[in-house]
Design a protein around this motif. Sequence first.
Motif, PDB file in Angstrom:
ATOM      1  N   ALA A   1       1.199  -1.229  -0.398  1.00 33.87           N
ATOM      2  CA  ALA A   1       0.021   0.225   0.277  1.00 33.87           C
ATOM      3  C   ALA A   1       0.897   1.646   0.202  1.00 33.87           C
ATOM      4  N   ILE A   2       1.696   1.200   0.704  1.00 33.77           N
ATOM      5  CA  ILE A   2       2.989   2.497   1.250  1.00 33.77           C
ATOM      6  C   ILE A   2       3.184   2.808  -0.612  1.00 33.77           C
ATOM      7  N   LEU A   3       3.823   1.500  -1.616  1.00 40.47           N
ATOM      8  CA  LEU A   3       4.844   1.844  -2.830  1.00 40.47           C
ATOM      9  C   LEU A   3       3.621   1.825  -3.673  1.00 40.47           C
ATOM     10  N   ALA A   4       2.397   1.781  -3.746  1.00 42.72           N
ATOM     11  CA  ALA A   4       0.983   2.003  -4.375  1.00 42.72           C
ATOM     12  C   ALA A   4       0.888   3.188  -4.170  1.00 42.72           C
ATOM     13  N   HIS A   5       1.327   3.954  -2.666  1.00 48.12           N
ATOM     14  CA  HIS A   5       0.566   5.514  -2.549  1.00 48.12           C
ATOM     15  C   HIS A   5       1.278   5.838  -3.656  1.00 48.12           C
ATOM     16  N   PHE A   6       2.899   5.862  -4.126  1.00 46.82           N
ATOM     17  CA  PHE A   6       3.609   6.326  -4.926  1.00 46.82           C
ATOM     18  C   PHE A   6       3.517   5.992  -6.464  1.00 46.82           C
ATOM     19  N   GLY A   7       2.594   5.366  -6.735  1.00 45.94           N
ATOM     20  CA  GLY A   7       2.557   5.036  -8.426  1.00 45.94           C
ATOM     21  C   GLY A   7       3.480   3.849  -8.363  1.00 45.94           C
ATOM     22  N   GLY A   8       3.457   2.780  -7.293  1.00 43.38           N
ATOM     23  CA  GLY A   8       4.719   1.561  -8.104  1.00 43.38           C
ATOM     24  C   GLY A   8       3.673   0.327  -6.948  1.00 43.38           C
TER      25      GLY A   8
ATOM     26  N   GLY B   1      -0.802  11.013   3.227  1.00 44.73           N
ATOM     27  CA  GLY B   1      -0.935  10.143   3.210  1.00 44.73           C
ATOM     28  C   GLY B   1      -0.921   8.684   3.241  1.00 44.73           C
ATOM     29  N   LEU B   2      -0.056   8.482   3.531  1.00 41.91           N
ATOM     30  CA  LEU B   2       0.403   6.666   4.412  1.00 41.91           C
ATOM     31  C   LEU B   2      -0.068   6.300   5.000  1.00 41.91           C
ATOM     32  N   PRO B   3       0.024   5.088   4.409  1.00 42.24           N
ATOM     33  CA  PRO B   3      -1.097   4.353   5.801  1.00 42.24           C
ATOM     34  C   PRO B   3      -0.430   4.367   7.263  1.00 42.24           C
ATOM     35  N   ASN B   4      -1.175   4.672   8.170  1.00 40.99           N
ATOM     36  CA  ASN B   4      -0.817   5.134   9.867  1.00 40.99           C
ATOM     37  C   ASN B   4      -0.197   4.397  10.021  1.00 40.99           C
ATOM     38  N   THR B   5       0.664   5.044  10.321  1.00 43.19           N
ATOM     39  CA  THR B   5       1.798   3.931  11.426  1.00 43.19           C
ATOM     40  C   THR B   5       1.064   3.506  12.557  1.00 43.19           C
TER      41      THR B   5
ATOM     42  N   PRO C   1      12.941   3.569   6.100  1.00 37.99           N
ATOM     43  CA  PRO C   1      12.656   5.052   6.909  1.00 37.99           C
ATOM     44  C   PRO C   1      10.923   4.407   7.896  1.00 37.99           C
ATOM     45  N   TYR C   2       9.714   4.610   6.995  1.00 39.69           N
ATOM     46  CA  TYR C   2       9.116   4.404   7.433  1.00 39.69           C
ATOM     47  C   TYR C   2       8.943   4.020   8.620  1.00 39.69           C
TER      48      TYR C   2
ATOM     49  N   PRO D   1       8.737   2.685  -6.938  1.00 39.41           N
ATOM     50  CA  PRO D   1       8.345   4.679  -7.087  1.00 39.41           C
ATOM     51  C   PRO D   1       9.834   4.974  -6.876  1.00 39.41           C
ATOM     52  N   GLU D   2      10.439   6.425  -7.387  1.00 38.92           N
ATOM     53  CA  GLU D   2      11.217   7.482  -7.221  1.00 38.92           C
ATOM     54  C   GLU D   2      10.220   8.117  -5.412  1.00 38.92           C
ATOM     55  N   LEU D   3      11.099   7.150  -4.921  1.00 38.26           N
ATOM     56  CA  LEU D   3      10.262   8.005  -3.556  1.00 38.26           C
ATOM     57  C   LEU D   3      11.495   9.737  -2.916  1.00 38.26           C
ATOM     58  N   PRO D   4      10.504  10.663  -2.904  1.00 38.71           N
ATOM     59  CA  PRO D   4      11.377  12.330  -2.917  1.00 38.71           C
ATOM     60  C   PRO D   4      11.167  12.244  -1.685  1.00 38.71           C
ATOM     61  N   ASP D   5      13.164  12.854  -1.622  1.00 43.01           N
ATOM     62  CA  ASP D   5      13.113  13.778   0.534  1.00 43.01           C
ATOM     63  C   ASP D   5      11.889  13.459   1.914  1.00 43.01           C
ATOM     64  N   GLY D   6      11.839  12.622   2.246  1.00 43.10           N
ATOM     65  CA  GLY D   6      11.370  13.058   3.484  1.00 43.10           C
ATOM     66  C   GLY D   6       9.463  12.465   3.019  1.00 43.10           C
ATOM     67  N   TRP D   7       9.794  10.944   2.427  1.00 41.02           N
ATOM     68  CA  TRP D   7       8.297  10.638   1.890  1.00 41.02           C
ATOM     69  C   TRP D   7       7.804   9.769   3.141  1.00 41.02           C
ATOM     70  N   GLU D   8       8.819   9.848   4.275  1.00 40.70           N
ATOM     71  CA  GLU D   8       7.805   8.575   4.871  1.00 40.70           C
ATOM     72  C   GLU D   8       7.510   9.344   6.343  1.00 40.70           C
ATOM     73  N   ARG D   9       7.016  10.656   6.008  1.00 36.84           N
ATOM     74  CA  ARG D   9       6.217  11.963   6.307  1.00 36.84           C
ATOM     75  C   ARG D   9       5.352  12.570   6.249  1.00 36.84           C
ATOM     76  N   ASP D  10       4.906  11.442   4.542  1.00 33.30           N
ATOM     77  CA  ASP D  10       4.304  12.027   4.110  1.00 33.30           C
ATOM     78  C   ASP D  10       2.619  11.629   4.753  1.00 33.30           C
TER      79      ASP D  10
END
Length: 239
Positions: A62-69, A86-90, A119-120, A75-84
């Motif tokens: 689900a995390i990978l799908a959130h970024f289209g991969g 819209g990600l599944p709840n930690t 990182p997540y 997917p390419e993961l932007p800097d600080g992606w783990e704090r997005d």
Amino acid sequence: MSGAPAGPWVIVMGMHRSGTSAVTGAIGALGFNLVSAEDRMSTHASNPEHWESLSISLHNDAILAHFGGSWDAPPELPDGWERDGGLPNTAAASESLAAAYPDPGPSVWKDPRVCLLLPYWRHVLRGPAAAVLVWRAPLDVARSLQRRNGMSLPDGVALWERYNRSAMANLAGTDTYVLDFDALVEDPASSLTVFTSWLVRSVPSTVCLHHGTSTAPSWRSGPICVTSRWRRGATIGSC
């Protein structure tokens, strides 16, 4: 549930088809908690010892799908992606980890996707964590992916590179053992002796390591009881 177990954790990382399941099973045979049978991913003819959590794998998908991969098209993961946001709840990730590992004490966790997503999970894991990075020759991995998934050899090699580059970057500062899978297969006794010595130094508290229940009979060498301290701040390097 009160969240993720306190560990300590050994995270087995490496590209798909690199032998991470075999290594995880061997660590479990030493006395580390493996994923619960209720949450264990179904086995397959190509991987009869699949020590992977189904719920956590779906969470990572689900995390990978959130970024289209996906696992095979990261997917390419932007800097600080783990704090997005819209990600599944930690918190949900923590509950999944607790359900997958209901028993206290040292645990071994394996999911190749963590090469990309560590990182997540650093925000989820409680307690100390060390890592084992399983290295297998890229062409061997690509050929295995070709047989199992019909993936082309160039795509398989490229995927191997992405996973391993991501793993090395994400493991910086983490106590990590790099395990050569081919060397393990060729001489399991020697490889596991050296690896166990590292494990003794890297996992805190008193741990009884029992090789006798190993799924690979040639990997047995009798019980070892040890007390060790956590080594903080070690950087990734080869054994």
